[in-house]
Design a protein around this motif. Structure first.
Motif, mmCIF file in Angstrom:
data_model
loop_
_atom_site.group_PDB
_atom_site.id
_atom_site.type_symbol
_atom_site.label_atom_id
_atom_site.label_comp_id
_atom_site.label_asym_id
_atom_site.label_seq_id
_atom_site.Cartn_x
_atom_site.Cartn_y
_atom_site.Cartn_z
ATOM 1 N N GLY A 292 10.178 51.299 51.111
ATOM 2 C CA GLY A 292 10.799 52.621 51.082
ATOM 3 C C GLY A 292 12.308 52.511 51.168
ATOM 4 N N ARG A 293 12.978 53.553 50.715
ATOM 5 C CA ARG A 293 14.438 53.490 50.578
ATOM 6 C C ARG A 293 15.146 53.310 51.912
ATOM 7 N N ASP A 294 14.837 54.094 52.913
ATOM 8 C CA ASP A 294 15.547 54.020 54.189
ATOM 9 C C ASP A 294 15.333 52.664 54.857
ATOM 10 N N ALA A 295 14.075 52.193 54.865
ATOM 11 C CA ALA A 295 13.798 50.899 55.494
ATOM 12 C C ALA A 295 14.490 49.769 54.729
ATOM 13 N N PHE A 296 14.535 49.870 53.407
ATOM 14 C CA PHE A 296 15.188 48.823 52.631
ATOM 15 C C PHE A 296 16.688 48.811 52.905
ATOM 16 N N LEU A 297 17.326 49.976 52.973
ATOM 17 C CA LEU A 297 18.751 50.025 53.270
ATOM 18 C C LEU A 297 19.043 49.457 54.656
ATOM 19 N N GLY A 298 18.122 49.661 55.597
ATOM 20 C CA GLY A 298 18.288 49.044 56.904
ATOM 21 C C GLY A 298 18.287 47.527 56.816
ATOM 22 N N GLU A 299 17.431 46.974 55.961
ATOM 23 C CA GLU A 299 17.399 45.520 55.760
ATOM 24 C C GLU A 299 18.711 45.024 55.146
ATOM 25 N N SER A 577 26.880 55.712 36.760
ATOM 26 C CA SER A 577 25.686 55.895 37.594
ATOM 27 C C SER A 577 24.780 54.686 37.480
ATOM 28 N N ARG A 578 24.145 54.334 38.607
ATOM 29 C CA ARG A 578 23.205 53.231 38.668
ATOM 30 C C ARG A 578 21.953 53.696 39.407
ATOM 31 N N GLN A 579 20.805 53.252 38.915
ATOM 32 C CA GLN A 579 19.535 53.669 39.511
ATOM 33 C C GLN A 579 19.130 52.642 40.584
ATOM 34 N N LEU A 580 20.037 52.446 41.531
ATOM 35 C CA LEU A 580 19.828 51.501 42.627
ATOM 36 C C LEU A 580 19.683 52.255 43.937
ATOM 37 N N TRP A 581 19.459 51.516 45.011
ATOM 38 C CA TRP A 581 19.389 52.113 46.344
ATOM 39 C C TRP A 581 20.605 51.756 47.195
ATOM 40 N N TRP A 582 21.215 50.598 46.913
ATOM 41 C CA TRP A 582 22.347 50.144 47.720
ATOM 42 C C TRP A 582 23.646 50.528 47.015
ATOM 43 N N GLY A 583 24.418 51.372 47.649
ATOM 44 C CA GLY A 583 25.667 51.817 47.063
ATOM 45 C C GLY A 583 26.025 53.215 47.548
#
Length: 1145
Positions: A292-299, A577-583
């Motif tokens: 999931g997005r939030d957990a991945f950003l935490g990593e 624009s980028r379809q990423l989660w980190w940024g």
């Protein structure tokens, strides 16, 4: 089975079969093939036909070469005509009919027995077995020796391992320099403990020693570091950047300017996300989508805190004098606020918009990526694609069709299912009969129009081009001009979509494509038409180009201006624009309303916060936004704000007022557009001012053979390995910890064995920095040879030994005079000291002028030349040790002046060595600076000595110093037409004899000429120096030695003349390269060297002017082959002075 035999090509050539693996990249479902031509000109046969049909011949015409990527081409039957199904292929593993394995003579299924061997054959085989056994024994012995060698340090490391600094010194405390100076230079000893003391004392801060509220009359120097990726480690590109930028920063700081070098680190959206995803998959077996997005950003944040400071420590190891208290990370709250503000402002001004356009799409990342992350293919290439076991063939153009069809060609066969039209050139006579006609799609049966558009190149392929608007940038524009549709047939994950059932599969081996590849994921990039956010660049680029044309922004070297104008004048809108989660999440919100118009751009609002976005949506549409945009911004967008966001923009902070705009941007020329141009455009759009006034673009570092550095070649050099040294075994271990496949790993090992058979010796930070600055003369690329870096380590040792000699000569009780004084130690002392001071003054002036003009080779040459060829080799050896009596009075004062000023000359390039030695100088009168970092850079007037007799010992010594002489020592003769100068020369003959290292020095009378066999040098317009070399130098031997050089010069000149006379040279070659080539063929370059060598065949008088400066000849030749120092080409009868040829021609 078909009655027709199988074609004669390797199985890997192109038998289109179902995908061999579940996650393969690109092969249409079903077994079908096309007939056509390979780029090499070899014809494709058919693999057979279905239902017993006849085989299809290849299309008529010449073989088709590999063409432009992205233009899809295919072959269609005429509308209303009979459609012929493409032939089916012979599946792999099937035995073609007509090719059988008949029974042998022994009966069905039995092989024929081998014939009996003769005695000679048996004897020959026995000898082979014996040789093989010896070879195997030798191989086993070599393996044992290699195993023993692994347990020992390499010779390179054993020879150069030096003393280590072992005195306990807490971080931040000053290094203990009270002990004796070690006998030899050791980088590990010298570089220990200094940096933490510099940093703790605040020497690198602009506030050091002054108040920022009071204007500095000397000015301000501000520069920001190109922010390295948080994922990264140092490579030689970083080392070159640090060497150049820190040299400039330290030089301006020592000149008294308020100096700020601001560091930072980039969040590197794609690179960081890829690294963390791989780490999670390897360690925990999960993907980001499973987390999931939030957990991945935490990593990601945890990984950043764990690894993010590593590159800062490596920059400290290189001696970078940055203000670390102002260091910024692009995802810091201050920086994120600036990114949000920039997006909202530009969106409100209409400079940011949303639209459906073609972008480079990574199916692995499921995101659009920038141009800098793609790698173009120029033809047939075998690449490894994620999820595909065998290498896949790319870049092959396929032509196909029938006599009743339009024969077209494509490098992207899989996009046929999305074709909307076929285009031909309106003046192509082959297709005039197709005006207003249609063709039938061979798979879908759709009627496609035949377009007549001038964009088609009739000479390319068959002159017929298939149009796929949703999967090609050029076709997209053609589709807009002709009102075509744009059906998407390749999904975001590489799956075929919106196609008939037989083709709804995951694409496998991308066998016929010229698409670029993603440098991050190594996957194939798909051109896809998807909605994205764009920056409207035409107006911004026009302002950036105008700034350079007006001279408000200066580019160095000036030749890069042509590239700048080419990009700015032909710029396209920038996808951000980028379809990423980190940024940085795009601060835009979608408004859902009932509107028959499908205009995606109309229903988005931007806001600095959700409340501001709701207010905008209510005012514009009367409804609140319902969906937050999930995309993030391109990393280059936040990096483009770096010059002013680091100072607190958009708030009017004191730092923004003091330090913006900056003085200089220094970076590699490869990101002139991706970063430099975007900083200029965003700076002008958001602040109304240029972010800096000058741009210096350095070269790109390659290996000693000119190859691009690549892990798979084994030629990547970690600067820390050059600094500390590394064995060959340790280099191999670094490779094994990388992600190379076994084949690449073995190739890389072989490359390391070839380039570094003994490993890399310990060279030290100072030697590496000095070498990188000296290398910048090579132009757009730097072919770095570690051996030359080692040469500058030896230069450090020479400086070390010279300083040890001076400190020992000064003695314990010496105290420097309160002000520079003229010597009073007699004629010898006065003249020798004035001469070396004049050489020091010339070096100071040359170094300062070179640094001011970004001529780093010129600066290093001035410093190196003074230390080696004038201070150590002449003054210390011949002027001090060679004279009668002890060292006293003015000699001591001059020794201290030369050592002090010489170390301050070195300090910008070699900060550790300069600090170590400078701290050991006798105490200075207060107020003395605490560190050489803050000591004033020397000025020519402060160290200049009075004029001498117009001839120096260096003129005499320079005539024969590089010549392999043995006793007896040659005699010197001085010719001075002016009687006053003759009297002065007679008075100082003893000093000239000592400085020149020659025998007796004799003054020639008015009409007297020098004896035969003399070399000659013009010391000044009033004195000529002759050196009797007859009986000392063997002319035939020298002629033989120089003959090889002459042949090499002839070949080099011939190649250069051919290149200059080639077609398009004046239009295609950059101006600075043309100027350099012209200089090389001139009498002052390669042509002058060849001309000088030819003079050896003339009488001894000719030999005189040739040997007028053999040192110059040797060093200029060395500069041409990459190992020279200062000095120039010898003068000749044509009046070419000895100093006119720079050492790095």
């Amino acid at each position: 089975m078909s009655p027709w035999p199988a074609p004669c090509w390797p199985r890997s050539r192109r038998c289109w079969t179902p995908p061999p693996a579940p996650r393969s990249r690109r092969s249409l479902a079903g077994s079908w093939a096309v007939s056509g031509f390979l780029s090499s000109g070899r014809s494709w046969g058919t693999c057979g036909s279905a239902g017993g049909g006849t085989p299809r011949p290849p299309p008529p015409g010449p073989p088709v070469s590999v063409g432009r990527g992205g233009h899809g081409h295919g072959g269609w039957g005429f509308g209303g005509g009979q459609r012929v199904t493409p032939p089916f292929s012979l599946c792999p593993g099937e035995q073609p009919q007509g090719v059988s394995r008949g029974p042998g003579p022994g009966g069905p299924g039995q092989a024929e027995p081998p014939p009996a061997k003769s005695a000679a054959q048996l004897k020959k085989e026995a000898k082979k077995r014996e040789k093989l056994e010896k070879f195997q024994q030798k191989q086993e012995k070599n393996r044992e020796l290699q195993a023993q060698a692994k347990a020992k340090p390499s010779r390179a490391r054993r020879e150069l391992q030096g003393l280590r600094y072992e005195t306990p010194t807490p971080p931040g405390c000053k290094k203990d320099v009270g002990g004796p100076l070690p006998e030899s230079y050791s980088p590990a000893y010298v570089e220990a403990a200094w940096y933490s003391w510099w940093e703790k004392e605040g020497f690198f801060r602009p506030e050091c020693g002054r108040s920022l509220d009071t204007p500095n009359p000397r000015g301000v120097f501000v520069m920001c570091l190109p922010p390295p990726n948080v994922t990264g480690t140092l490579h030689l590109g970083h080392a070159l950047t640090v060497a150049i930028q820190d040299t400039l920063t330290r030089w301006h700081r020592m000149r008294g300017l308020t100096t700020l070098w601001a560091p930072g680190c980039d969040h590197a959206g794609i690179a960081t996300q890829v690294v963390v995803e791989r780490r999670l998959l390897r360690s925990r077996g999960v993907t980001r989508h499973q987390l999931g997005r939030d957990a991945f950003l935490g990593e990601v944040w945890r990984w950043k805190e764990e690894k993010g400071d590593r590159i800062y420590q490596q920059l400290r190891r290189l001696g970078a004098s940055m203000d670390w208290e102002r260091a910024c990370f692009t995802m810091d709250p201050k920086m994120s606020r600036a990114v949000t503000e920039a997006f909202v402002r530009l969106h409100e001004q209409g400079l940011i918009y949303r639209s459906r356009r073609i972008v480079h799409w990574s199916c692995t990342l499921r995101s659009a990526i920038s141009d800098i992350e793609k790698r173009e293919l120029g033809g047939r290439t075998l690449l490894r694609v994620p999820g595909y076991e065998e290498p896949v063939e790319f870049g092959v153009l396929v032509a196909f069709g029938e006599d009743a069809e339009v024969v077209v060609a494509t490098t992207r066969l899989e996009t046929m299912l999305g074709d909307e039209a076929v285009a031909v050139h309106p003046e192509d006579p082959r297709y005039q009969h197709l005006r207003g006609r249609h063709v039938l799609h061979p798979f879908t049966g759709r009627r496609l129009p035949v377009l007549h558009d001038p964009f088609v190149d009739p000479q390319f392929g068959t002159g017929a081009v298939k149009i796929t608007p949703a999967h090609d940038a050029t076709d997209f524009e053609v589709g807009q001009r002709h009102g075509l549709g744009g059906a998407t047939v390749i999904g975001e994950d590489g799956t075929m979509v919106n196609v008939p059932a037989p083709f709804q599969v995951r694409l496998g081996g991308h066998g016929v494509t010229l698409s670029p590849c993603c440098s991050r994921s190594k996957d194939v990039l798909e051109p896809r038409a998807v909605p994205q956010w764009f920056v409207r660049c035409q107006g911004l680029a026009g302002a950036a180009a105008a700034a350079v044309r007006r001279g408000d922004l200066r580019l160095h070297p000036a030749s890069h201006a042509r590239t700048w104008f080419s990009w700015m004048d032909n710029i396209r809108d920038w996808c951000i624009s980028r379809q990423l989660w980190w940024g940085h999440r795009i601060p835009a919100y979608f408004v859902t309303i009932n509107d028959p118009r499908d205009e995606d751009d109309r229903f988005w609002v931007s806001g600095r916060s959700e409340d501001e976005a709701r207010a905008k949506a209510a005012a514009a549409f009367g409804v609140p936004p319902e969906l937050v945009n999930e995309d993030v911004l391109d990393t280059w967008f936040s990096s483009g704000l770096f010059p002013f966001s680091i100072f607190g923009w958009p708030d009017p902070t004191p730092d923004l007022e003091r330090f913006y705009p900056g003085s200089l941007l220094e970076t590699g020329h490869d990101i002139l557009f991706f970063w430099v141009a975007r900083m200029v455009m965003l700076g002008l759009a958001l602040t109304g001012r240029l972010p800096f006034r000058e741009v210096y673009l350095h070269a790109i570092v390659r290996d000693a053979h000119g190859r691009k550095m690549s892990k798979s070649l084994g030629n990547v050099i970690d600067p820390l390995d050059v600094i500390a040294g590394v064995s060959l075994q340790e280099l191999h271990q670094q490779l094994e910890s990388s992600n190379l496949d076994p084949a690449e790993l073995e190739r890389a090992r072989e490359g390391q064995k070839r380039d570094f058979p003994e490993g890399i010796p310990e060279c030290g930070t100072d030697a590496l920095r000095f070498a990188l600055c000296a290398y910048t003369a090579q132009g757009r690329d730097i072919n770095l040879d570690v051996g030359r870096v080692l040469g500058y380590r030896h230069f450090c040792n020479k400086v070390w030994n010279g300083a040890r000699f001076v400190l020992r000569a000064l003695g314990e009780g010496y105290r420097p005079p309160p002000a520079p004084q003229e010597g009073s130690g007699g004629p010898r002392g006065a003249l020798a000291e004035r001469w070396v001071r004049s050489r020091l003054s010339r070096a100071v002036q040359g170094c300062g002028a070179a640094l001011g003009g970004f001529d780093f080779p010129g600066a290093t040459t001035a410093v190196h030349g003074f230390w080696v060829y004038e201070l150590c080799d002449v003054y210390l050896v011949r002027g001090v040790l060679g004279g009668p009596g002890g060292v006293q009075g003015a000699v001591r004062d001059t020794l201290l002046t030369c050592l002090d000023a010489g170390l301050r000359l070195l300090a910008p390039f070699m900060p550790f060595l300069a600090e170590e030695l400078w701290q050991r100088l006798p105490p200075r009168a207060p107020p003395a600076p605490p560190s050489i970092c803050l000591a004033p850079f020397p000025e020519p007037e402060q160290v200049r000595g009075a004029g001498g007799v117009g001839v120096s010992g260096g003129s005499l010594g320079g005539l024969w110093a590089p010549t392999p002489l043995t006793p007896p020592v040659p005699l010197g003769f001085l010719q001075c037409p002016d009687p006053a100068w003759g009297s002065r020369a007679r008075r100082y003959r003893g000093l000239l004899r000592a400085l020149g290292g020659v025998g007796a020095v004799r003054l020639l009378g008015g009409g007297e000429g020098p004896p035969q066999g003399c070399a000659v040098a013009v010391a000044s317009d009033r004195c000529t120096v002759h050196l009797l070399l007859k009986g000392v130098v063997d002319p035939p031997k020298e002629l033989s030695r120089l003959g090889g050089r002459r042949e090499e010069l002839e070949k080099a000149l011939e190649r250069l003349r051919e290149r200059r006379g080639g077609p398009g040279y004046a239009q295609k070659v950059p101006p600075h390269v043309q100027e350099a080539d012209a200089a090389k063929v001139s009498p002052r370059g390669l042509g002058g060297l060849r001309w000088s060598i030819e003079g050896w065949g003339r009488p001894w008088r000719g030999v005189g002017w040739i040997l007028g400066s053999p040192g110059g000849l040797r060093r200029c030749w060395g500069g041409l082959v990459g190992s020279g120092g200062p000095r120039g080409v010898p003068g000749g009868p044509g009046g070419v002075p000895a100093h006119v040829c720079p050492s790095h021609s």
